[in-house]
Design a protein around this motif. Structure first.
Motif, PDB file in Angstrom:
ATOM      1  N   PRO A 201      24.681  58.246  16.390  1.00 55.43           N
ATOM      2  CA  PRO A 201      25.981  57.710  16.985  1.00 55.43           C
ATOM      3  C   PRO A 201      26.763  58.569  17.253  1.00 55.43           C
ATOM      4  O   PRO A 201      26.867  59.905  16.261  1.00 55.43           O
ATOM      5  N   LYS A 202      28.337  58.154  17.731  1.00 55.59           N
ATOM      6  CA  LYS A 202      28.853  58.842  17.792  1.00 55.59           C
ATOM      7  C   LYS A 202      29.531  59.161  16.415  1.00 55.59           C
ATOM      8  O   LYS A 202      30.070  58.339  16.323  1.00 55.59           O
ATOM      9  N   ASP A 203      30.439  60.432  16.711  1.00 54.35           N
ATOM     10  CA  ASP A 203      30.715  60.604  15.562  1.00 54.35           C
ATOM     11  C   ASP A 203      31.879  59.950  15.343  1.00 54.35           C
ATOM     12  O   ASP A 203      32.966  59.750  15.821  1.00 54.35           O
ATOM     13  N   ALA A 204      32.809  59.355  14.159  1.00 50.86           N
ATOM     14  CA  ALA A 204      34.040  58.241  13.840  1.00 50.86           C
ATOM     15  C   ALA A 204      34.126  58.065  12.430  1.00 50.86           C
ATOM     16  O   ALA A 204      33.012  58.375  11.428  1.00 50.86           O
ATOM     17  N   VAL A 205      34.623  58.871  12.025  1.00 54.09           N
ATOM     18  CA  VAL A 205      35.784  58.424  10.291  1.00 54.09           C
ATOM     19  C   VAL A 205      36.110  56.798   9.934  1.00 54.09           C
ATOM     20  O   VAL A 205      36.972  56.560  10.926  1.00 54.09           O
ATOM     21  N   SER A 216      32.970  47.373   8.134  1.00 53.73           N
ATOM     22  CA  SER A 216      31.607  47.367   8.409  1.00 53.73           C
ATOM     23  C   SER A 216      31.720  48.599   7.245  1.00 53.73           C
ATOM     24  O   SER A 216      32.567  49.088   6.656  1.00 53.73           O
ATOM     25  N   GLU A 217      30.876  48.508   6.251  1.00 57.29           N
ATOM     26  CA  GLU A 217      30.383  49.781   5.823  1.00 57.29           C
ATOM     27  C   GLU A 217      29.500  50.844   5.975  1.00 57.29           C
ATOM     28  O   GLU A 217      29.446  51.619   5.452  1.00 57.29           O
ATOM     29  N   GLY A 218      29.295  50.844   7.372  1.00 59.39           N
ATOM     30  CA  GLY A 218      28.913  51.640   7.940  1.00 59.39           C
ATOM     31  C   GLY A 218      29.189  53.261   7.972  1.00 59.39           C
ATOM     32  O   GLY A 218      30.734  53.296   8.099  1.00 59.39           O
ATOM     33  N   ARG A 219      27.980  54.036   8.019  1.00 59.57           N
ATOM     34  CA  ARG A 219      28.609  55.263   8.114  1.00 59.57           C
ATOM     35  C   ARG A 219      28.962  55.917   9.101  1.00 59.57           C
ATOM     36  O   ARG A 219      29.495  56.961   9.550  1.00 59.57           O
ATOM     37  N   HIS A 220      28.658  55.600  10.758  1.00 59.64           N
ATOM     38  CA  HIS A 220      28.900  56.033  12.417  1.00 59.64           C
ATOM     39  C   HIS A 220      28.934  57.203  12.333  1.00 59.64           C
ATOM     40  O   HIS A 220      29.668  57.834  12.952  1.00 59.64           O
ATOM     41  N   GLY A 221      28.033  57.788  10.914  1.00 55.79           N
ATOM     42  CA  GLY A 221      28.500  59.884  11.698  1.00 55.79           C
ATOM     43  C   GLY A 221      28.592  60.276  10.687  1.00 55.79           C
ATOM     44  O   GLY A 221      28.792  61.508  10.319  1.00 55.79           O
ATOM     45  N   ALA A 222      29.958  59.216   9.895  1.00 56.08           N
ATOM     46  CA  ALA A 222      30.881  60.209   9.189  1.00 56.08           C
ATOM     47  C   ALA A 222      29.707  60.518   7.544  1.00 56.08           C
ATOM     48  O   ALA A 222      28.674  60.145   7.138  1.00 56.08           O
ATOM     49  N   GLY A 223      30.113  62.088   7.424  1.00 54.91           N
ATOM     50  CA  GLY A 223      29.029  62.749   6.406  1.00 54.91           C
ATOM     51  C   GLY A 223      27.698  63.232   6.579  1.00 54.91           C
ATOM     52  O   GLY A 223      27.231  63.309   6.058  1.00 54.91           O
ATOM     53  N   LEU A 224      27.741  62.997   7.659  1.00 59.93           N
ATOM     54  CA  LEU A 224      26.234  63.141   8.286  1.00 59.93           C
ATOM     55  C   LEU A 224      26.025  64.757   9.008  1.00 59.93           C
ATOM     56  O   LEU A 224      27.174  64.727   8.762  1.00 59.93           O
ATOM     57  N   PRO A 225      24.904  65.308   9.178  1.00 53.33           N
ATOM     58  CA  PRO A 225      25.020  66.783   9.281  1.00 53.33           C
ATOM     59  C   PRO A 225      25.884  66.977  10.964  1.00 53.33           C
ATOM     60  O   PRO A 225      25.683  65.437  11.956  1.00 53.33           O
ATOM     61  N   SER A 226      26.458  67.704  11.120  1.00 50.27           N
ATOM     62  CA  SER A 226      26.826  67.770  12.010  1.00 50.27           C
ATOM     63  C   SER A 226      25.709  68.015  13.429  1.00 50.27           C
ATOM     64  O   SER A 226      24.246  68.025  13.194  1.00 50.27           O
ATOM     65  N   VAL A 242      21.456  49.522  15.933  1.00 52.59           N
ATOM     66  CA  VAL A 242      20.812  49.716  17.618  1.00 52.59           C
ATOM     67  C   VAL A 242      21.567  48.639  18.494  1.00 52.59           C
ATOM     68  O   VAL A 242      21.276  47.182  17.885  1.00 52.59           O
ATOM     69  N   GLU A 243      21.866  49.612  18.851  1.00 55.23           N
ATOM     70  CA  GLU A 243      23.025  48.337  20.505  1.00 55.23           C
ATOM     71  C   GLU A 243      21.445  48.415  21.055  1.00 55.23           C
ATOM     72  O   GLU A 243      20.767  49.487  22.035  1.00 55.23           O
ATOM     73  N   ILE A 244      20.819  47.505  22.017  1.00 55.32           N
ATOM     74  CA  ILE A 244      19.869  47.300  22.895  1.00 55.32           C
ATOM     75  C   ILE A 244      20.716  47.799  24.143  1.00 55.32           C
ATOM     76  O   ILE A 244      21.250  47.055  25.389  1.00 55.32           O
ATOM     77  N   VAL A 258      21.293  54.002  18.810  1.00 52.71           N
ATOM     78  CA  VAL A 258      21.602  54.000  17.474  1.00 52.71           C
ATOM     79  C   VAL A 258      23.155  53.521  17.183  1.00 52.71           C
ATOM     80  O   VAL A 258      24.223  54.753  17.729  1.00 52.71           O
ATOM     81  N   ILE A 259      24.012  53.261  17.090  1.00 49.01           N
ATOM     82  CA  ILE A 259      25.749  53.370  16.793  1.00 49.01           C
ATOM     83  C   ILE A 259      25.452  53.402  15.370  1.00 49.01           C
ATOM     84  O   ILE A 259      27.434  53.234  15.600  1.00 49.01           O
TER      85      ILE A 259
END
Length: 620
Positions: A201-205, A216-226, A242-244, A258-259
Motif C-alpha cells: 500500500p501507499k505509505d500513510a501514517v 480503521s486499525e490497519g497499518r496502511h504501510g506504517a511500521g513496514l519496511p521502507s 485488496v482493492e479489485i 493491496v491497500i
C-alpha cells in the motif's frame, strides 16, 4: 507411490479432452494415484471448482469450466425439463446475487417471477464476471422440475449493474507464477491476482484508537519496511485488504492491489479487522463529517434551552454496564398523589445536533447503527457527539427527548406525554450497583442513600409492568449471554457468564413502555414510520411442527382443521416415510388461529419439564 500432482497436472486430462466428463475414479487411475489418495484428489478438485477452472456437474462428475467446452450432461433435476415459463421469457430480470463456494450462485429477484417466489439458479459457467453480493441482470434460460416435482428457474448473468465487492480481505500468498490473495469470504470462489508493483500500500501514517476504534486499525504501510528494503516474501501469510482493479471473466481471475496490511491472523485485533472489511462496514468518517462533528459545541447555550421542559431538579440517573462509554438514556420514577406511577424516560436528543441534509445525517443513514465488538466499536456518529455532547454524562446539562408515562397499579398506561427537555444526570449507575442496592447491600445503600428509595420504586413499577406483559402473552427468553474478559493489554483472558439481574429488568421494562407510547403517538397521528412485523406462520409447517412436538409430549394447543387425503404410489410412500414421518397437506386452509398465548403455553411446557428433570437429577 508417486508424489501428489499439482493443480496444473490435474487439469491436464481435462484440457486434453475438453468435451469429456470425468468421474473421480477415472481421474485416480489416469493420474496414477492410489485409492488412499482419492480423498485428497477430491479436495483438489473442489479447489479447482472454486477457482472456476472446472465445474461440478453431479456426484463425483467434473468437466472443464470453459463455456464452449462444457458438455451438457442432464442431471437428475434436468431430466424433466420443461419450456421456460411465460414469466421467465422476459429479456432480463434484476436481482441480487448470492454466491456459493463451489462457483455457482442464486439470484434473488427484485420482483417475483410470475407466481414463483423462488430464486434463480446460476450455474458456474453462467456467472460471468459477477461476484457475491452484486446486483445483476439475469436471462432466464429454462424452467425445470426436480425429482420432488417442484419448479426451479435457471439462468445466466447478462450484466452487472452494481458491484458489492470493491474490496476483499484475505491472506497474501507468494505463488510460482504470480502472487495472490485468498479471500476469507468463501462465497468468492477464486484468488485475487496481485500484479507486480501492487503488493504494497501507499505509505500513510495512522494512529490507532483501540478503545472505541471507530477508525480503521490497519497499518496502511506504517511500521513496514521502507520501499528500498521491501521484499514481497515478507507479505507471505499476512492479512491484507485488496482493492479489485479487474473483475473476473470466464477465463480470467480478478486482479487487485493491496491497500491495507493488518498482520498475522493470530495477532491481537486482526480478527476484528477481518470482520470489518469482510462485511464492508463503513469504518472511517469522511473529512466533511469529521469537520461537522468537531464544530459541534460541547456546552448548552441559552438558545438551546428555549422551549424545553426543565427536569434538572430531579434525581434522574443512567443505568448501563460497567464498560459503557456513551450514555443515551436516563430514567426516573415518582409516585403520584392518586397512587399511580409517573415514569420518566429521557433519550439523548441527537437530532438537535444532526440535522437533515448534514453530512453527519447522510453518514448516519449509511451506517444505520453502531457495531460493537468485544474490545471496541465502530460508532454510527463521531466520538465528539456519541461520547460528548450527545452522551448523558453525570452532573452536566444535556438535551433530551422525554417520554412521561402515567401508569396505574395494574401496569396500564393511563396517559403519556412526549416533550423536548433538558436534564442533569444525578449519577452514572451500573447494573451491578443498582442490583446491590435492591439486594440490601450495606455499602451500596450507604453510598447512594439519596437514591435508594427511588430505585425501590423503580423495582416496584418494573415488576408490575413485567406481570402485565405476561398477561398479554409475552414470551421471555431470559437466557445467559457470554462475556469476554480482557487484560490491560487487550488480550482475552477468559469467557464468563453474564449475570442478568433486576437492574437489567428495570431498563428493559421502562424502554419497552416508552417505545409503545411513541408507537401509539405515531399511529394515532398517521405519521409514516418503520416497524417490524411477524408474518403469520405457514399452516403446513405448523402442522409438521405439531406432529414432531407431539412425539416429545408437547403441543401448541391450537385447533387443527380436518386433514386432506390423497393417493400415492407405494414407492413414493416408502421413500418419503424412510426420510421423515408421514405428513399431510392442509388443502384450502390459508392460516391458523395462533396467538402469543399458544407460544407461551408451549414454552411453559418445556420449562416445566426441564425444571422437573433438574429436580429429579439433583442429589439429595
Amino acid at each position: 507411490m508417486r508424489e501428489f500432482p499439482s493443480h496444473s497436472e490435474i487439469l491436464k486430462p481435462f484440457q486434453e479432452s475438453p468435451h469429456k466428463t470425468f468421474r473421480l475414479r477415472e481421474l485416480v487411475l489416469q493420474l496414477g494415484l492410489r485409492s488412499s489418495q482419492a480423498r485428497e484428489l477430491k479436495h483438489a478438485l473442489k479447489d479447482l471448482t472454486r477457482r472456476r477452472k472446472i465445474v461440478y456437474l453431479k456426484k463425483s462428475h467434473f468437466a472443464l469450466a470453459a463455456p464452449d467446452h462444457r458438455p451438457h450432461v442432464p442431471s437428475r433435476e434436468h431430466r424433466r425439463a420443461e419450456p421456460a415459463a411465460p414469466s421467465a421469457r422476459r429479456s432480463t430480470i434484476s436481482g441480487r446475487l448470492i454466491g456459493h463456494r463451489d462457483g455457482y450462485g442464486f439470484v434473488v429477484p427484485d420482483q417475483p417471477v410470475g407466481e414463483s417466489e423462488q430464486d434463480i439458479y446460476i450455474p458456474a459457467n453462467g456467472m460471468g464476471s459477477a461476484m457475491h453480493g452484486d446486483r445483476v441482470e439475469v436471462h432466464v434460460s429454462r424452467s425445470t422440475r426436480d425429482f420432488k416435482g417442484e419448479g426451479r428457474l435457471e439462468g445466466r448473468v447478462v450484466t452487472v449493474s452494481e458491484r458489492a465487492q470493491k474490496t476483499v480481505v484475505g491472506e497474501f500468498h507468494c505463488g510460482e507464477r504470480y502472487n495472490y490473495v485468498l479471500p476469507f469470504d468463501h462465497r468468492i470462489p477464486f484468488e485475487i491476482v496481485i500484479p507486480r508493483g501492487a503488493e504494497w500500500p501507499k505509505d500513510a501514517v495512522h494512529v490507532r484508537d483501540r478503545q472505541f476504534g471507530g477508525e480503521s486499525e490497519g497499518r496502511h504501510g506504517a511500521g513496514l519496511p521502507s520501499s528500498a528494503h521491501r521484499s514481497v516474501r515478507e507479505l507471505e501469510g499476512l492479512i491484507v485488504d485488496v482493492e479489485i482493479t479487474n473483475f473476473p471473466a470466464p477465463a480470467q481471475l480478478p486482479k487487485g492491489r493491496v491497500i491495507e496490511i493488518f498482520g498475522r491472523r493470530d495477532e491481537f485485533g486482526v480478527d476484528v479487522e477481518i470482520i470489518i472489511r469482510k462485511f464492508h462496514l463503513p469504518h472511517r468518517f469522511p473529512p466533511e463529517v469529521s469537520s461537522e462533528a468537531s464544530a459541534a459545541p460541547q456546552y448548552i447555550s441559552e438558545r438551546d434551552r428555549a422551549g424545553r421542559r426543565d427536569f434538572r431538579s430531579l434525581a434522574i440517573v443512567t443505568i448501563d454496564g460497567e464498560t459503557a462509554k456513551d450514555f443515551d438514556d436516563a430514567v426516573y420514577v415518582e409516585r403520584m398523589l392518586d397512587g399511580n406511577y409517573l415514569l420518566h424516560v429521557h433519550i439523548a436528543d441527537v437530532a438537535h445536533y444532526v440535522r437533515p441534509g448534514m453530512a453527519l445525517d447522510r453518514e448516519a443513514r449509511v451506517r444505520g447503527t453502531s457495531v460493537y465488538f468485544p474490545d471496541r466499536a465502530v460508532p454510527m456518529l463521531p466520538l465528539e457527539l456519541s461520547n460528548g455532547i450527545c452522551s448523558l454524562n453525570p452532573h452536566v446539562d444535556r438535551l433530551v427527548m422525554s417520554a412521561l408515562l402515567e401508569i396505574d397499579g395494574q401496569g396500564r398506561v393511563v396517559e403519556y406525554e412526549l416533550v423536548p427537555g433538558i436534564i442533569r444526570s444525578a449519577e452514572r449507575m451500573t447494573y451491578t450497583a443498582v442490583h446491590a442496592i435492591l439486594a440490601g447491600d450495606h455499602s451500596a445503600t450507604a453510598r447512594y442513600r439519596d437514591l435508594v428509595e427511588n430505585f425501590r420504586l423503580m423495582e416496584e413499577l418494573a415488576r408490575i409492568l413485567n406481570r402485565r406483559r405476561d398477561e398479554r402473552g409475552s414470551i421471555d427468553f431470559d437466557l445467559p449471554e457470554p462475556e469476554i474478559e480482557f487484560d490491560e493489554q487487550g488480550r482475552m483472558i477468559g469467557v464468563t457468564r453474564s449475570e442478568r439481574n433486576i437492574a437489567h429488568r428495570l431498563i428493559e421494562e421502562f424502554m419497552l413502555a416508552a417505545n409503545e407510547a411513541v408507537a401509539s403517538y405515531l399511529e394515532q397521528r398517521g405519521i409514516p414510520s418503520l416497524y417490524r412485523i411477524h408474518e403469520k406462520p405457514d399452516p403446513k409447517k405448523v402442522l409438521e411442527f405439531e406432529e414432531i412436538a407431539a412425539t416429545f409430549g408437547y403441543s401448541l394447543g391450537i385447533e387443527l382443521p380436518a386433514l386432506g387425503r390423497w393417493r400415492e404410489s407405494r414407492r413414493d410412500q416408502a421413500r418419503r416415510e424412510a426420510r421423515y414421518p408421514r405428513f399431510h397437506e392442509i388443502p384450502g386452509v390459508k392460516e391458523l388461529k395462533i396467538t402469543p398465548h399458544h407460544y407461551q403455553r408451549l414454552t411453559q411446557q418445556v420449562l416445566d419439564d426441564l425444571i422437573t428433570r433438574s429436580i429429579h437429577r439433583t442429589p439429595p
